[in-house]
Design an enzyme around this catalytic site. Structure first.
Site: not given
Length: 1038
Positions: A210, A241, A407
């Site tokens: 990520d 994120h 996600s």
């Protein structure tokens, strides 16, 4: 003297007139032949096309130190020469690698790449593709080639980007009032039950690919390692994120608890602050994950490109090394056929999203997989679904927030997997746990949701405690997923529960996944066996295709089901099991092979064979989708999805149309092989929608015979095709760092025109847009094309639309200046021998991908005509009947692109004509059924002799002085078309005249040549006589 002057000037005048007539004739004659045009590609907006040097991934056949690979290339290629080795400085460099990165000058790319690919130790060479993440409003939102980072689609305060659409099979209701007090997602799965037993994810190595994580984040107690694989000099997460994903998996804050707070977090920073990554970064990071023996890996990227081989094959290698990979299925819902790679791979746990009401989230992508189209049938995906809306997770530095998207659902499942891994003693984990056994535990323990079908929810919602019970007593085994196909279980078993089996149909295919928990490699011992429960099951014939070698951990078994002819009148259920035996090599410490028998239970509905008029055959074979090429979208009004990548299958983006046809009483079958592979006598209509490929000569011949002599109906829904517009759609893709240009239009109109030529029908190159109404039904014509050829006696409907093609710009200027818009023919219906044909210039009204308004009502009327000769009074009104053929010259029909190697994408050009396993069993591996071409009295240009009677229509009328009611003349100087024996004007489309014209034209030319020779000879004779005689003599003769 005056008389002499008049006479002398008269002779040249006659010669001039005669020469002019000859010139006009020859001009019109040569205009019959299309000119080859050279296309010059111009970038959109006139941008400079200078492209910087590209980086290429050189994959080697062996793992070696990067320095060894560098020396090998330098020894074989020499230094310089337009390439250079790129040094990669990251943690993976202390281990052996299987690839190198080289920079190649743009001017010598082809030569250098070819030289490298010839080397013995090189596997292949690929562009170092970049991946882009799209966050809230940051990206332009376009679905580009390559992969994009699966975005967290909506923040806590935002509503979903995708509105609830009629394209979903499940009913969706957002109960936001239930979310006033947000629930802990861990409590919904009852993770506290396992925590109370002492299972908290301890000693589980969790890799999070990520944007990184901050080392001092208060929510995490066990950050083991942070690595940076990007070009930026930082390990921190500056976007949030990666931190959020880690919090869902292993956070310990009371407000946003993770599932496995004691899991060992390994943060792989593979995206920059600008949200960019490259394949080479991922490959190095994947190699490092293998070398450091990760247990679980969460991946939050996805895209439609399942042919990105370096990436796809590295995923196989990851799972082959016993790393359990979890990935988001994609945020392209509610559309079908939108699975993202790598979540669509069978060895990866692909996760879809649901809301707290157990409804499929609108943003969650749906199956089936599209790898197998056109000859096969897609696999079931996603594997499972999990909560993915308003999930609480960690902020970038401290505190919690809620986000939504697949996600988010993916780390929910990754957290569940981490927790389940910790249930197994560390000493036994590698012997018991692997990507297949974990997927078995998840899908067998999942709770099936009521409402969504299996291509929306997979096995259902993850059930942590049920999966825990399965793993507690797990013994390595092989299974089939799904383990049951029940035609009576609707809507879960859609589309199979929507249409029963019957004798004489194309094989119904079902593609299931073999999960082999016994070892990374397995073998199918013998062909699968069908075991019916009673004698009724003997009327079912099943042919199997399957993975003889199962690697890594998974394979496939495809059922091709047909009812035997003796079951033509049978009505009822067939039940039984398909069994398959799989074996794997003995595990360490074992002496015998591991062996397991898989069972797939079938419960099928069978009905008597429907009448021909109710059977529709859908052409899947001539569809081309992205990947491998830039196949553009069908509606040019859609800006956020430039690729045609949803499969164009009855059960993907045409699934609503399929349901409508079933509701209307039609039975719809799929043809994934050429037209020679079906028996037209069994079908009312062949349905051709949005097709991009070419056609074999044998297909054109057989279709003409099937329609004219066998009474097959033909319904065609075309799309836009305009070369100038395609050139303008060319763009430089930052992902692949290369120019992308469409290989065809929305449909391959030149190919369709070849197919329809025997019937005197052709489409043009206009791109028409506008609203229209027929019998009160409002419709939108979205980037459709026009009809430029249609035979006498047919029925044609036209409407005043604007032409948005590049070539139509001038026309639109005139229209906006006050000139009225002429009707453009878009819908035509005609009888052709024993068959009937209906053509329409737009397919967007059938495609649920970007539909504005549907035209299912029109499709039903057209099928009623083509299949049963039922004529709607409005469509067959006298005002629509053509008393003159619509016609343009050949050189004004759309031409193929000459600058694109279409054979690279075609299943026809350069390929053998063969009936594959989607065809009836009796023609597998052959070229198909006999053409049975009959008749001797006429020959169409370029085609064998067939009997057309008096042409396509029952009457032949002299058309020399009549004009069509709806026509679109596009040839310049159209008034000339009524001269020169009538052979060069619109009359040519009347079939008897068309055939005759092919001997008339040479004859006319020969006669003209003789007359010209005689005229010249006569003039020369007169001049000789004048020279011999005197002036008085000449006056006397006058």
């Amino acid at each position: 003297m005056a008389a002499r002057r008049r006479t002398c000037s008269g002779s040249p005048l006659k010669s001039s007139v005669f020469a002019a007539v000859i010139s006009i004739f020859l001009f019109r004659f040569f205009a019959l032949f299309p000119r080859k045009e050279t296309l010059t590609l111009v970038s959109e907006g006139g941008k400079n096309e200078t492209v910087r040097n590209n980086n290429y991934i050189v994959r080697f056949k062996e793992y070696r130190k990067a320095e060894d690979h560098r020396r090998y290339l330098e020894s074989e290629l020499g230094l310089g020469g337009g390439w250079e080795w790129i040094e990669r400085r990251n943690p993976a460099m202390k281990f052996a690698t299987d690839f190198g990165l080289v920079a190649v000058e743009a001017t010598v790319v082809e030569r250098v790449v070819a030289e490298i690919e010839k080397l013995e130790m090189v596997k292949d060479v690929n562009v170092d593709v970049s991946y882009k993440r799209e966050l809230l409003g940051v990206s332009d939102g376009r679905k580009r080639p390559g992969k994009i980072f699966t975005s967290m689609s909506f923040s806590e305060e935002e509503e979903p980007r995708h509105a609830v659409a009629e394209t979903s099979n499940s009913s969706i209701h957002w109960g936001r009032e239930l979310l006033a007090q947000k629930s802990q997602v861990t409590s919904l799965f009852r993770a506290d039950v396992l925590w109370s037993k002492g299972y908290t994810g301890a000693k589980v190595k969790m890799a999070i690919f990520d944007t990184g994580i901050r080392s001092d984040h208060p929510h995490f107690r066990n950050i083991k390692e942070r690595t940076n694989w990007t070009s930026e000099d930082t390990l921190n997460d500056n976007l949030g994120h990666g931190t959020f994903v880690a919090g869902v998996i292993a956070g310990q804050d009371d407000e946003c608890l993770g599932f496995a707070p004691d899991a060992e977090i390994y943060a792989f920073r593979v995206f920059t602050d600008a949200q960019v990554s490259y394949t080479s970064w991922f490959l190095d990071a994947f190699n490092y994950a293998i070398a450091t023996k990760m247990d679980v890996l969460n991946l939050s990227i996805g895209g439609p490109d399942f042919l990105d081989l370096p990436f796809v094959e590295k995923i196989w290698e990851i799972t082959a090394n016993n790393i359990i990979m979890v990935s988001a299925i994609g945020n392209d819902g509610p559309l079908y056929g939108t699975l993202n790679n790598p979540a669509d791979q069978s060895d990866v746990i692909g996760v879809g999203g649901i809301d707290y009401n157990d409804h499929i989230a609108p943003f969650s992508s749906r199956g089936m997989s599209t790898w197998e189209i056109p000859h096969g049938y897609g696999r079931v995906k996603p594997d499972v679904v999990a909560y993915g809306k308003d999930i609480m997770g960690s902020k970038i530095s401290s505190g919690c927030k809620s986000l939504s998207g697949t996600s988010v659902a993916s780390p929910v499942v990754a957290g569940v997997v981490c927790l389940l891994v910790s249930v197994i003693p560390e000493s036994d984990r590698k012997a018991i746990l692997n990507p297949a056994s974990m997927k078995q535990a998840l899908v067998e323990g999942a709770a099936k949701l009521s409402g969504p079908n299996l291509y929306e929810q997979g096995a259902g919602r993850v059930n942590l405690l049920e999966s825990y019970e399965i793993l507690k007593s797990y013994q390595p085994r092989a299974t089939i997923f799904p383990g049951i196909l029940d035609f009576s279980d609707c809507p879960y078993s859609w589309p199979f529960c929507r249409q029963p089996l019957y004798a004489g149909a194309m094989p119904v295919m079902f593609n299931a996944t073999i999960l082999n928990g016994m070892g990374v490699i397995g073998y199918v011992e013998r062909p699968p066996i069908w075991n019916p429960s009673d004698e009724n099951g003997n009327i079912l014939s099943i042919h199997f295709t399957y993975s003889e070698i199962i690697w890594p951990w998974t394979g496939y078994i495809a059922l091709h089901m047909q009812i035997k002819e003796e079951g033509a009148q049978f009505s009822g259920e067939i039940e039984g099991n398909v069994t398959l035996t799989v074996y794997s090599p003995p595990a360490p410490g074992e002496k015998t092979q591991r062996r397991s028998t898989c069972v797939l239970h079938l419960k099928l509905q069978v009905v008597p064979t429907p009448p021909r008029s109710k059977r529709i055959l859908w052409d899947q074979f001539h569809n081309i989708k992205y990947p491998p090429g830039y196949i553009p979208r069908d509606s040019l009004d859609v800006r956020n999805d430039i690729l045609d990548w949803h499969g164009d299958h009855l059960h993907t983006n045409f699934h609503i149309m399929f349901n409508m046809l079933r509701d209307a009483g039609y039975y719809v079958e799929t043809l994934g092989s050429p037209f020679t592979c079906f028996d037209a006598r069994h079908y009312g209509t062949l349905l051709l929608v949005d097709l991009e490929d070419e056609y074999f000569k044998e297909e054109i011949e057989k279709l003409r015979d099937d329609v004219i002599n066998n009474g097959l109906g033909l319904a065609v829904f075309a799309e836009w095709y305009n070369v100038d517009t395609m050139v303008k759609m060319r763009f430089f893709d930052d992902n692949t760092r290369s120019w992308w240009t469409p290989v065809t239009g929305g449909a391959n109109v030149p190919g369709l025109n070849d197919l329809l030529a025997p019937f005197g029908i052709a489409f043009g190159d206009k791109i028409l847009n506008g609203d229209f109404s027929i019998d009160g039904e409002q419709s939108r014509y979205a980037s459709g094309t026009d009809i430029v050829r249609f035979p006498l006696g047919g029925y044609v409907h036209g409407f005043p639309f604007l032409d948005s093609s590049e070539s139509g710009a001038t026309q639109n200027v005139l229209v906006n200046s006050g000139t009225g818009k002429a009707d453009s023919p878009i819908l035509g219906l005609v009888e052709a021998g024993k068959g009937r044909i209906a053509v329409y210039g737009d397919s967007n009204c059938l495609d649920s991908s970007h539909m504005v308004t549907n035209c299912y009502w029109l499709l039903k009327k057209l099928l009623d005509f083509t299949s049963a000769n039922a004529r709607d009074p409005l469509l067959f009104s006298q005002s629509a009947k053509q008393d003159m053929a619509i016609y343009v010259d050949d050189n004004q029909l759309p031409s193929r692109r000459t600058d694109v190697n279409f054979s690279s994408y075609s299943a026809v050009l350069g390929r053998d004509l063969i009936c594959r396993r989607d065809s009836r069993f009796e023609v597998w591996g052959t070229k198909g059924y006999n053409l049975h071409v009959r008749g001797r009295n006429r020959r169409l240009p370029g085609y064998p002799i067939i009997d057309l009677g008096r042409g396509l229509n029952s009457t032949t009328v002299d058309q020399s002085n009549k004009r069509p009611k709806v026509t679109e003349r596009r040839n310049k100087g159209d008034t000339q078309g009524n001269h020169l024996l009538g052979i060069l004007n619109g009359n040519e489309l009347d079939m008897p005249v068309l055939v005759t014209s092919h001997w008339l034209v040479p004859a006319a030319i020969a006669i003209t040549g003789v007359l010209l020779f005689l005229s010249i000879w006569r003039i020369r004779q007169r001049r000789r006589r004048r020279k011999r005689g005197s002036g008085s003599g000449r006056l006397g003769n006058l």
